[in-house]
Design a protein around this motif. Structure first.
Motif, mmCIF file in Angstrom:
data_model
loop_
_atom_site.group_PDB
_atom_site.id
_atom_site.type_symbol
_atom_site.label_atom_id
_atom_site.label_comp_id
_atom_site.label_asym_id
_atom_site.label_seq_id
_atom_site.Cartn_x
_atom_site.Cartn_y
_atom_site.Cartn_z
ATOM 1 N N ASN A 21 -5.656 -35.410 23.922
ATOM 2 C CA ASN A 21 -4.599 -35.417 23.052
ATOM 3 C C ASN A 21 -4.945 -35.683 21.675
ATOM 4 O OD1 ASN A 21 -5.963 -37.890 23.157
ATOM 5 N ND2 ASN A 21 -3.975 -38.890 23.569
ATOM 6 N N PHE A 74 -1.673 -35.574 19.437
ATOM 7 C CA PHE A 74 -0.471 -34.676 19.641
ATOM 8 C C PHE A 74 0.825 -35.324 20.119
ATOM 9 C CE2 PHE A 74 -4.058 -31.867 20.785
ATOM 10 C CZ PHE A 74 -3.920 -30.873 19.723
ATOM 11 N N THR A 99 3.042 -26.568 20.630
ATOM 12 C CA THR A 99 2.570 -26.779 22.155
ATOM 13 C C THR A 99 1.469 -25.855 22.261
ATOM 14 O OG1 THR A 99 4.873 -26.865 22.932
ATOM 15 C CG2 THR A 99 3.391 -26.347 24.523
ATOM 16 N N VAL A 157 -7.546 -28.841 20.649
ATOM 17 C CA VAL A 157 -7.967 -30.093 20.960
ATOM 18 C C VAL A 157 -9.286 -30.520 20.742
ATOM 19 C CG1 VAL A 157 -8.119 -29.141 23.386
ATOM 20 C CG2 VAL A 157 -7.493 -31.646 22.960
ATOM 21 N N GLN A 167 -2.013 -27.682 21.493
ATOM 22 C CA GLN A 167 -2.231 -28.537 22.557
ATOM 23 C C GLN A 167 -3.577 -27.905 23.453
ATOM 24 O OE1 GLN A 167 0.488 -31.042 24.394
ATOM 25 N NE2 GLN A 167 1.947 -30.657 22.683
#
Length: 613
Positions: free
Chosen positions: A69, A89, A56, A63, A59
């Motif tokens: 994403n 992702f 998580t 990124v 992200q």
């Protein structure tokens, strides 16, 4: 990473500003191991996250720009070029199977392999060295050290290579990332070496590292990588995101790339301190500072007045003119050299500016506690007692002081070597302590006197073959004339004459029959006796012409009012008041020089007196 998009280039300056205020204060002005330890103290005890939470966090931390994403994978990306593939992702996250070729899944790459630290917390979840990368490339790399490869045995689709190391110091198999990301990995390694400094007991290590510290060959290579691939906006964004949302600590080598050289590079020492700080051309409002430059590697010089920075000068400077000073005021001055490594020690001196519009001083005792000179001086100089003239005299550290920490030396084997006192009005006696340094049995000094600028006349001759023990010399003159200067002449003698605690006294005042008195013609002091004094001094003055409002006040050399002795109307005539060396509240004042100021109407006159406790 070297290549920045236009957007990131434009916002780079604002991204740098996200380092919290004061975050690195405890690392200021340090280098070498002390700096690394200070940084470890700053970034230690970070918030430890779970290994599963990294999916998580990526992200936010990894990124690609202008997307929300796409994974920024340094094992597959090719900056400024469309990469061969990209990961999304969640959708392309490693599920435990598959990944038999490039471009299938991304996983969590311990750039500092887990086997090097035993796969234990908190290293095994420290996101600063764990990046999202292609699963297949990650597996190919395994736990090989990073290195440089000339003849690869395998090359990834973005150009990363595996093969024998060509960098001097190691020949085993290594993994080489592409050039635009080498600095990113290098700074991650510098972070690991610092974050886990002295916390690496039991780490198995590898050919690249010993505990948490890089082996010499790897350190040199990583420093070259960091230099060739400077900090990028990608790293800055990642650093800020980890600090704000993940671990709440930072990578110092992203925030301050210069820390790399300060810790592991060649340490450049601060420059050597200047010496022989001297004062000359001193007036009531200005003076000239000169010094000797011993450095050669300085960026410039700092000049301080009363501990506050006065001026910054360029390299090779050896003088500075100080202006806008106050009359009859004591100042301290310091000079230091500086370069990128820091500031040298300061060399210091002090001076008292001349009296405004008045070169005559009160009678005094001078202990020569002035300056840091180690050589003989030429010219006029202001000491606490007033303006002196020296020819081949000074060298305050040459002799052994009788009191305090300094004394006067008049040089040997030179025609005209001498010291000349400030001007005084009337002279009762001169006295001082002296001894002979080296020299011959026939050595002698002369006491000479000049009145109102006339030629000096010899008043006495004294043999000083007394060895290196202080002897008191005293000469009574009882000269009531004005503008007197005394010279102590050590003319071409074999020895150096050492002097300390020199005193000039006034002629003891005598009474005047009232019938012989005439009204004064100007506001003036007529005597200050005895001077120097302890415990009290008689201050005599004249009020001319007509009744006036008179004030007589005592100031210290910092300009602070100590006591008001007279404050009211007085008729023409002669007056005398006593000062007992205390302030208005009765507190005894310290030894030193003081200014007495007499004011009547628009007229003001001042005189210097000396209190000896």
């Amino acid at each position: 990473m070297k290549h920045l998009s236009l957007l990131f280039t434009l916002t780079l300056s604002t991204l740098w500003a996200q380092i919290p205020d004061g975050y690195y204060n405890n690392a200021a002005n340090l280098n070498g191991p002390a700096l690394q330890q200070a940084l470890q103290d700053i970034i230690d005890n970070h918030t430890v996250v779970s290994y599963s939470s990294l999916w998580t966090h990526y992200q936010t931390t990894d990124v690609k720009p202008n997307t929300d994403n796409i994974v920024w994978d340094m094992y597959s990306d090719i900056p400024d070029t469309i990469p061969p593939y990209e990961f999304t992702f969640v959708d392309d996250q490693d599920r435990g199977s598959g990944g038999g070729s490039e471009g299938e899944f991304y996983n969590r790459e311990h750039s500092w392999p887990k086997s090097w630290f035993g796969d234990v917390a908190p290293m095994n979840t420290d996101i600063f060295h764990i990046f999202p990368t292609d699963k297949y490339v990650n597996n190919q790399r395994g736990n090989y050290p990073y290195g440089e490869v000339v003849n690869p045995s395998w090359t990834s689709r973005n150009g990363s290579k595996i093969g024998s190391c060509s960098y001097p110091g190691y020949t085993g198999t290594v993994f080489e990332p592409i050039d635009p990301y080498k600095g990113d990995f290098a700074r991650a390694y510098f972070y690991m070496s610092t974050r886990y400094l002295d916390e690496d007991s039991g780490w198995p290590g590898s050919p690249m590292v010993n505990g948490a510290q890089l082996e010499a060959w790897a350190l040199h290579m990583m420093m070259e990588w960091a230099m060739a691939d400077p900090v990028s906006a990608k790293e800055i964004d990642r650093n800020n995101a980890i600090y704000t949302s993940v671990q709440h600590n930072r990578n110092p080598f992203v925030d301050h790339p210069e820390y790399v050289d300060l810790i592991w590079g060649e340490v450049i020492p601060p420059p050597a301190a200047p010496s022989d700080l001297m004062l000359s051309t001193l007036t009531d409002s200005s003076l000239e500072l000169t010094w000797t430059d011993h450095a050669g590697d300085e960026t410039g010089f700092y000049v301080y007045q009363d501990q506050a920075l006065l001026s910054t000068l360029p390299e090779n400077s050896v003088s500075y003119s100080v202006t806008d000073l106050q009359a009859a005021t004591t100042y301290s001055f310091s000079v230091s050299a500086y370069n990128a490594a820091g500031e040298s020690e300061r060399v210091s001196t002090s001076a008292t500016t001349a009296l405004s519009g008045d070169t005559t001083v009160a009678h005094f005792s001078e202990d020569f506690e002035w300056g840091n000179q180690t050589s003989f001086l030429e010219g006029d100089f202001s000491l606490a007692s007033g303006r002196w003239n020296f020819h081949q005299a000074g060298s305050f550290s040459l002799g052994t002081p009788r009191s305090g920490s300094k004394c006067m030396a008049i040089n040997a084997n030179l025609v005209g070597a001498q010291i000349t006192t400030p001007i005084v009005d009337s002279l009762g006696s001169i006295s001082f302590y002296y001894y002979q340094r080296n020299g011959a049995a026939t050595d002698e000094f002369l006491i000479q006197k000049s009145v109102a600028g006339a030629a000096f006349e010899t008043m006495a001759t004294q043999n000083y073959n007394v060895g290196e023990s202080y002897t008191l010399y005293s000469l009574t003159l009882n000269d009531t004339t004005s503008a007197i200067r005394i010279r102590v002449l050590n003319d071409n003698q074999a020895g150096q004459l050492i002097i300390d605690d020199l005193t000039l006294t006034a002629v003891e005042p005598v009474g005047i029959h009232p019938e012989l008195q005439q009204l004064p013609t100007q506001l003036a002091f007529t005597s200050s006796f005895p001077n120097p004094f302890n415990p009290a001094i008689q201050l005599a003055y004249e009020v001319p012409q007509k009744t006036q409002f008179i004030t007589l006040r005592i100031f210290n050399l910092q300009g602070e009012l100590i006591h008001t002795l007279v404050h009211g109307e007085q008729a023409p005539g002669r007056y005398q008041v006593t000062w007992t060396g205390s302030n208005a509240q009765g507190a005894a004042q310290a030894s030193g020089s003081y200014i007495i100021q007499l004011t009547g109407g628009i007229e003001t006159t001042i005189r210097r007196i000396t209190l000896l406790r």
